[in-house]
Write an enzyme that holds these catalytic residues in place. Structure first.
Site, PDB file in Angstrom:
ATOM      1  N   GLN A 314     -12.235  57.815  -2.535  1.00 19.38           N
ATOM      2  CA  GLN A 314     -12.691  57.085  -3.715  1.00 19.38           C
ATOM      3  C   GLN A 314     -14.215  57.134  -3.825  1.00 19.38           C
ATOM      4  OE1 GLN A 314     -10.665  55.906  -1.284  1.00 19.38           O
ATOM      5  NE2 GLN A 314      -9.195  54.389  -2.079  1.00 19.38           N
ATOM      6  N   GLN A 336     -11.958  61.859  -6.818  1.00 20.95           N
ATOM      7  CA  GLN A 336     -11.044  60.722  -6.833  1.00 20.95           C
ATOM      8  C   GLN A 336     -11.763  59.495  -7.407  1.00 20.95           C
ATOM      9  OE1 GLN A 336      -8.973  59.987  -3.160  1.00 20.95           O
ATOM     10  NE2 GLN A 336      -8.175  58.013  -3.814  1.00 20.95           N
ATOM     11  N   ASP A 337     -11.131  58.835  -8.379  1.00 15.69           N
ATOM     12  CA  ASP A 337     -11.648  57.580  -8.956  1.00 15.69           C
ATOM     13  C   ASP A 337     -12.988  57.775  -9.672  1.00 15.69           C
ATOM     14  OD1 ASP A 337      -9.431  56.537  -7.768  1.00 15.69           O
ATOM     15  OD2 ASP A 337     -10.463  55.036  -6.566  1.00 15.69           O
ATOM     16  N   ASP A 358      -6.307  59.886  -9.641  1.00 19.43           N
ATOM     17  CA  ASP A 358      -6.516  58.576 -10.299  1.00 19.43           C
ATOM     18  C   ASP A 358      -7.903  58.514 -10.945  1.00 19.43           C
ATOM     19  OD1 ASP A 358      -4.093  58.043  -9.034  1.00 19.43           O
ATOM     20  OD2 ASP A 358      -5.020  56.943  -7.393  1.00 19.43           O
ATOM     21  N   ARG A 426       0.087  57.175 -12.673  1.00 24.76           N
ATOM     22  CA  ARG A 426       0.989  56.533 -11.723  1.00 24.76           C
ATOM     23  C   ARG A 426       0.637  55.040 -11.654  1.00 24.76           C
ATOM     24  NH1 ARG A 426      -0.735  57.837  -5.480  1.00 24.76           N
ATOM     25  NH2 ARG A 426      -3.011  57.719  -5.704  1.00 24.76           N
TER      26      ARG A 426
END
Length: 520
Positions: A314, A336-337, A358, A426
């Site tokens: 993240q 990520q993120d 994500d 998700r």
């Protein structure tokens, strides 16, 4: 401390407006009212032990009582959290604890918004601020969990504030408002901001200029923001023009910096970059290159970047908890993120977002319109997931709406497209809510469309929808069969997630000057 005192004064003054009189037709005790909430035991206990002991006349007064009791408990929890600071045993515990301090302060600010008698707010505004308050406390808890230090500190921090906020959300439950709009803009964007963003050179109206070559007022954006915090008078729109260059800064544009506008020389030319990450010891919340909570923030022509790379997990490029914020022709680059749409009402127009896992996530009420969304090459054995929406309560008015946009493969993913699967989203939390409307889905999107988070978690309680998308991966024939997934066929249902309805955007976007489509 001065700001906390001011908030407390607002809280105390509010209590005088709660009349102890009981209507002849009102229920005889608080039990009846509390039985209508998700957590009746917490409601009964804290209303019975709070600063008043009478049954409300109606829903409005019950909501006021519930918010006041929630505030009382939040102030206690904040004080207790401050006391826990010296008990942190290592840097990871201290990092998570530090986030919690900021998040509790913001929670108290949101609760004060709902109780401010001089604040001409709607029920939808109140639901937004209560949703943010609940998201803040969930984020506090998540920081300890993701850094693997939850066993010691979290039990010491446990309280009933989240339950009390959920109760208040259920009392206040409202639908988004239908509002008029002007010149193709939601009316929460002022006429002045609309003209500013539509103009060919908003930088010419700048109050301050940042330039690395010394040709402006400051060489760093942080120095300019610090100057605004110290010297600014009033709270009207304040424009900072950031000339082209790569600015290696981590910025926090806090609650005291309202109506700030950052204007760059275009997303390819003005870049703000950092490299904080969970792999490097930060929480996700605190890994952001730029974090903004000040209300009414606008950015135009800037790229927000995090260079930590996929191996550091993240790593946020931008985190926004700014209510009524707008990002126009901006870039967001990470893995990520990447883009943390943390809370409040947000609008993204003609933006470019790059990431892997994500990479658009959070619990704001957010619409991304006419955006280019690019999945990058992830680490081996990883799957790309565009969204992870974080709604934890069915009464939160939050979700991610992607409208008239394109989901594509970035240049590093295209040559290896067959080696990595990409999904639309998700369920990060129990009531995760995401929709794609009139959006082009390229070949990278897996036929199933959506991915489980963990087994059957949230598959019945999430809300995932697709409405009249196009492109080679737009067919819904092989989509997941979850109870919470639906192919939206009714335009009335789809229109719930448009700018005009989902964000009540007609009431505030016109002021920013960002062009938008209010409906489908």
């Amino acid at each position: 401390m001065a700001s906390t005192f001011t908030l407390f004064v607002i809280f105390i003054s509010f209590s005088s407006f709660l009349s102890p009189a009981i209507s002849d037709h009102a229920p005889e005790n608080i039990n009846w009212w509390c039985s209508k909430t998700p957590y009746p035991d917490a409601c009964n206990y804290f209303l019975s032990h709070g600063s008043h002991h009478f049954a409300p006349k109606g829903r409005s007064e019950f909501r006021k009582m519930a918010v006041q009791v929630t505030m009382e408990r939040a102030l206690r929890a904040q004080s207790h959290t401050m006391w826990l600071g010296p008990k942190c045993r290592n840097n990871k515990e201290k990092a998570a604890w530090s986030d919690c301090l900021a998040l509790y302060e913001n929670t108290i600010l949101q609760l004060n918004h709902t109780m401010d008698l001089y604040n001409n707010c709607t029920d939808f505004d109140v639901q937004t601020w209560l949703s943010t308050a609940l998201t803040n406390l969930e984020t506090c808890r998540a920081g300890f969990v993701e850094l693997g230090v939850s066993e010691f500190m979290l039990p010491l921090m446990s309280n009933n504030v989240s339950k009390l906020i959920s109760n208040t959300l259920s009392i206040n439950k409202v639908q988004p408002e239908q509002q008029n709009y002007k010149d193709g803009f939601p009316t929460w964007v002022s006429a002045g901001d609309r003209k500013l963003l539509q103009s060919s050179s908003p930088a010419s109206r700048a109050n301050l200029v940042v330039a690395q070559d010394g040709s402006g007022n400051f060489r760093t954006i942080k120095a300019a923001l610090d100057a605004v915090a110290k010297q600014r008078s009033g709270s009207g729109r304040f424009i900072i023009y950031v000339k082209k260059g790569v600015y290696r800064e981590n910025l926090l544009i806090g609650n005291n910096l309202k109506n700030i506008m950052l204007v760059g020389d275009g997303l390819r030319n003005t870049i703000i970059t950092g490299s904080k990450s969970v792999g490097g010891g930060s929480t996700t919340f605190n890994s952001a290159t730029v974090a903004v909570t000040g209300e009414g923030f606008v950015a135009q022509g800037i790229t927000f970047r995090n260079t930590a790379g996929p191996q550091n997990h993240q790593a946020v490029a931008l985190r926004s908890g700014s209510d009524l914020s707008v990002f126009y022709r901006c870039g967001f680059e990470g893995y990520q993120d990447t883009l943390y749409v943390h809370s409040q009402r947000q609008f993204y127009k003609e933006c470019y977002i790059y990431g892997t896992v994500d990479f658009i996530f959070g619990n704001a009420a957010v619409v991304l319109q006419n955006c280019m969304i690019y999945a990058r090459r992830p680490m081996d054995k990883q799957k790309n997931v565009v969204t992870a929406q974080g709604r934890t309560d069915p009464n939160q008015n939050t979700g991610i709406s992607i409208h008239n946009s394109r989901v594509m493969a970035a240049s590093d993913l295209r040559p290896v497209l067959s080696s990595f699967k990409t999904f639309l989203g998700r369920p990060w939390k129990q009531y995760s809510r995401t929709v794609y409307l009139h959006t082009y889905l390229d070949t990278l999107v897996d036929p199933a469309g959506w991915l489980e988070w963990d087994g059957n978690f949230a598959l019945n309680t999430l809300y995932y929808g697709e409405y009249r998308n196009s492109g080679p991966a737009s067919s819904t024939a092989m989509r997941v069969k979850w109870r919470g997934y639906r192919v939206i066929t009714n335009p009335t249902e789809a229109s719930r997630f448009t700018v005009g309805n989902f964000l009540s955007g007609r009431s505030w976007l016109p002021a920013t000057g960002v062009p938008f489509t209010s409906g489908l």
